[in-house]
Design a protein around this motif. Structure first.
Motif: not given
Length: 117
Positions: A28-52
């Motif tokens: 039950x703890x693995x699912x939120x951990x992987x979800x948090x990684x998705x959120x952080x990857x999307x956040x990095x992409x959002x910062x990249x989009x702001x840079x572009x």
């Protein structure tokens, strides 16, 4: 369309991290951990989009709108990975991102670059 991909990744991560019970089991703890990684990857992409957006010379008011998911949702994920506050932050940040996405679609991604012949 980097902002669209970042929004999709953040939404997928938020979907996986939605739970309202205490979960002592490792499965039950693995699912939120992987979800948090998705959120952080999307956040990095959002910062990249702001840079572009800055490189393309878009108006200065667009850049914080594009970076809003990274700052609000990604920041709240880093501060407390098990909190549901990031879902509230997404409800605030995503309308700003949609405005920036609409502006980018309306005016084109190469709006600020000089067209050479």
């Amino acid at each position: 369309m980097l902002i669209t991909a970042s929004i999709v990744l953040i939404v997928m991560g938020l979907w996986r991290t939605t739970f309202f019970i205490y979960a002592p089991e490792p499965a039950m703890q693995e699912k939120p951990r992987v979800g948090a990684l998705y959120v952080l990857a999307g956040s990095v992409m959002s910062l990249g989009a702001a840079g572009i957006s800055a490189i393309f010379g878009h108006p200065k008011w667009i850049r914080p709108l594009v970076a809003a998911p990274a700052i609000l949702v990604g920041g709240s994920t880093l501060m407390d990975p098990t909190s549901q506050f990031r879902h509230l932050a997404a409800a605030v940040a995503f309308p700003f991102s949609v405005v920036a996405l609409y502006w980018g679609l309306r005016h084109g991604s190469l709006h600020g670059l000089k067209q050479g012949g």
